[in-house]
Design a protein around this motif. Structure first.
Motif, PDB file in Angstrom:
ATOM      1  N   SER A   1       1.041  -1.103   0.078  1.00 22.29           N
ATOM      2  CA  SER A   1       0.047  -0.096  -0.016  1.00 22.29           C
ATOM      3  C   SER A   1       0.793   1.248   0.082  1.00 22.29           C
ATOM      4  CB  SER A   1      -0.775   0.013   1.429  1.00 22.29           C
ATOM      5  OG  SER A   1      -1.631   1.434   1.538  1.00 22.29           O
TER       6      SER A   1
ATOM      7  N   MET B   1       0.760   2.768   3.362  1.00 23.85           N
ATOM      8  CA  MET B   1       1.589   2.120   4.411  1.00 23.85           C
ATOM      9  C   MET B   1       2.973   2.617   4.092  1.00 23.85           C
ATOM     10  SD  MET B   1       4.059  -0.355   4.823  1.00 23.85           S
ATOM     11  CE  MET B   1       4.004  -1.608   3.287  1.00 23.85           C
TER      12      MET B   1
ATOM     13  N   GLU C   1      -1.795  -6.726   9.040  1.00 24.91           N
ATOM     14  CA  GLU C   1      -2.857  -6.374   8.095  1.00 24.91           C
ATOM     15  C   GLU C   1      -4.013  -6.891   8.783  1.00 24.91           C
ATOM     16  OE1 GLU C   1      -2.026  -6.883   4.043  1.00 24.91           O
ATOM     17  OE2 GLU C   1      -0.009  -6.326   4.310  1.00 24.91           O
TER      18      GLU C   1
ATOM     19  N   MET D   1      -3.521  -2.100   9.838  1.00 21.07           N
ATOM     20  CA  MET D   1      -4.531  -1.773   8.727  1.00 21.07           C
ATOM     21  C   MET D   1      -5.669  -1.597   9.774  1.00 21.07           C
ATOM     22  SD  MET D   1      -5.565  -3.713   5.487  1.00 21.07           S
ATOM     23  CE  MET D   1      -4.372  -3.368   4.578  1.00 21.07           C
ATOM     24  N   ASP D   2      -6.807  -0.638   9.432  1.00 18.59           N
ATOM     25  CA  ASP D   2      -8.149  -0.608  10.074  1.00 18.59           C
ATOM     26  C   ASP D   2      -8.005  -1.093  11.504  1.00 18.59           C
ATOM     27  OD1 ASP D   2      -9.225   0.174   7.546  1.00 18.59           O
ATOM     28  OD2 ASP D   2      -9.243  -2.031   6.777  1.00 18.59           O
TER      29      ASP D   2
ATOM     30  N   HIS E   1      -6.654   3.572   5.204  1.00 20.04           N
ATOM     31  CA  HIS E   1      -6.801   2.455   5.859  1.00 20.04           C
ATOM     32  C   HIS E   1      -5.728   2.194   6.927  1.00 20.04           C
ATOM     33  CE1 HIS E   1     -10.727   1.565   4.052  1.00 20.04           C
ATOM     34  NE2 HIS E   1     -10.148   1.465   2.898  1.00 20.04           N
ATOM     35  N   TRP E   2      -4.642   2.811   6.682  1.00 19.98           N
ATOM     36  CA  TRP E   2      -3.380   2.475   7.608  1.00 19.98           C
ATOM     37  C   TRP E   2      -3.282   3.516   8.754  1.00 19.98           C
ATOM     38  CZ3 TRP E   2      -0.281  -1.735   7.540  1.00 19.98           C
ATOM     39  CH2 TRP E   2      -0.368  -2.661   6.595  1.00 19.98           C
TER      40      TRP E   2
END
Length: 388
Positions: free
Chosen positions: A251, A254, A343, A365-366, A381-382
């Motif tokens: 990502s 990321m 993740e 992540m999330d 989302h990171w």
């Protein structure tokens, strides 16, 4: 030595073409202009062209020319692999233009990195986070030269590579095979090569110090959208896992958050939790290596099917059969880390904090870890968290 490779050539340069003669000419002429061919052989393959491609190929001196009456698809890789006599096989798509030093720069990576299977340049109009905005063709040579000088030696280990241009170590290919004709639609053959390479312990490098031009799926683009789903299904049937599953590609969000970390130690203990195929893991390793850190990497996953993708590249692996949270406590009870990458959402902040050194980071992540960590950065989302 394999008897089919008896000629003393270092590199076989393989260029396949099916029509699109104008692009093919630009490609071949760039190879002739920018490559020292004294230690190379040029292998040109025409599969089913209806234009003058075959005739053009026969005008190029000192080449091997192979012609098929129809488009042979994946068979072209089998033919090239069997016909080549070089220690290295350079695949060059006919919708590309190579630049000065392209081959010597990529060979430099292959010869310095012991586990390297392949080396690939940065090219525009290429997915998998391998491309940048295209340089105008009239300024291509100066751009490519400056590009290399600024980034010399920046080679990034990636979980998978899409090789519109790729140079391969033939001895390593001999142990695993090249393009599998199972992928009759021509999609996901490179994902398949990448998976088999990882599980052999071989590395594929994106050489971000080499720029070559890519016009963008000139030959295969028309059919690509129609057969993509079929190719993905073929990969799933062969390997039992989705090619676009967890961790198949890094990502950019990321990557951006890595820049926010402040790690004073020169020796970093790094834990990856449920990161699938592992591209994020490899990119963290790439970043820490660029920062001149000595890295010890450990990994755990609830999915046994991903074990082979990461196991050759870490110092310790644990399959979390008892669940990720329990494994974090049981498998690493005596070890503390400077950085944890995950993740998997919803992990216990308390357990993660217990596994970290003071001031250590979680790149997640999330996840919301506000009780035990301060937020050091968020992108998409990171999020990046630092132990309080």
């Amino acid at each position: 030595m394999n008897p089919r490779r008896t000629e003393p050539k270092k590199v076989t340069i393989f260029i396949p073409a099916c029509n699109h003669l104008d692009y093919t000419k630009q490609c071949v002429e760039s190879v002739l202009r920018h490559t020292d061919l004294r230690a190379c052989e040029l292998l040109l393959l025409d599969h089913g062209s209806q234009d003058e491609t075959a005739a053009y190929f026969h005008t190029i001196p000192n080449t091997k020319v192979i012609r098929f009456r129809e488009n042979v698809g994946m068979l072209m890789f089998s033919v090239a692999f069997r016909a080549c006599c070089g220690r290295y096989l350079a695949f060059v798509s006919n919708d590309t233009i190579v630049t000065e030093g392209w081959l010597s720069h990529l060979l430099d990576c292959l010869e310095r990195e012991e586990k390297a299977l392949s080396a690939t340049p940065v090219t525009p109009f290429t997915s998998n986070c391998q491309g940048i905005a295209p340089c105008p063709l009239e300024g291509l040579e100066d751009f490519a030269k400056e590009f290399h000088e600024k980034r010399k030696g920046n080679w990034r280990h990636r979980a998978r590579i899409m090789p519109v241009i790729g140079v391969y170590d033939v001895a390593k290919l001999d142990t695993m095979g090249f393009g599998d004709r199972w992928f009759q639609t021509m999609e996901f053959w490179d994902d398949d090569v990448s998976l088999r390479a990882r599980r052999k312990g071989f590395q594929q490098f994106l050489c971000t110090d080499v720029y070559c031009h890519h016009f963008g799926s000139v030959t295969g683009g028309a059919a690509w959208g129609k057969t993509l789903a079929a190719g993905r299904e073929l990969f799933l049937q062969k390997h039992g896992v989705d090619a676009w599953g967890q961790g198949f590609c890094r990502s950019e969000d990321m990557i951006a958050l890595l820049l926010e970390m402040k790690l004073p130690e020169t020796s970093i203990s790094f834990l990856a939790v449920d990161c699938g195929f592992g591209d994020s893991i490899f990119e963290v390793q790439n970043y820490l290596k660029e920062q001149r850190k000595q890295v010890q990497t450990y990994a755990l996953s609830e999915v046994e099917g991903y074990r082979g993708d990461v196991f050759p590249f870490v110092q310790g692996w644990h399959t979390a059969v008892e669940g990720t949270a329990a494994a974090l406590t049981n498998a690493f009870a005596e070890r503390r880390f400077s950085l944890i990458l995950t993740e998997k959402s919803g992990l216990s902040g308390e357990i993660l904090a217990e596994r970290l050194l003071p001031g250590g980071y979680v790149l997640a992540m999330d996840s919301d870890l506000t009780k035990y960590f301060r937020l050091a950065g968020r992108k998409g989302h990171w999020s990046l968290w630092q132990k309080m």
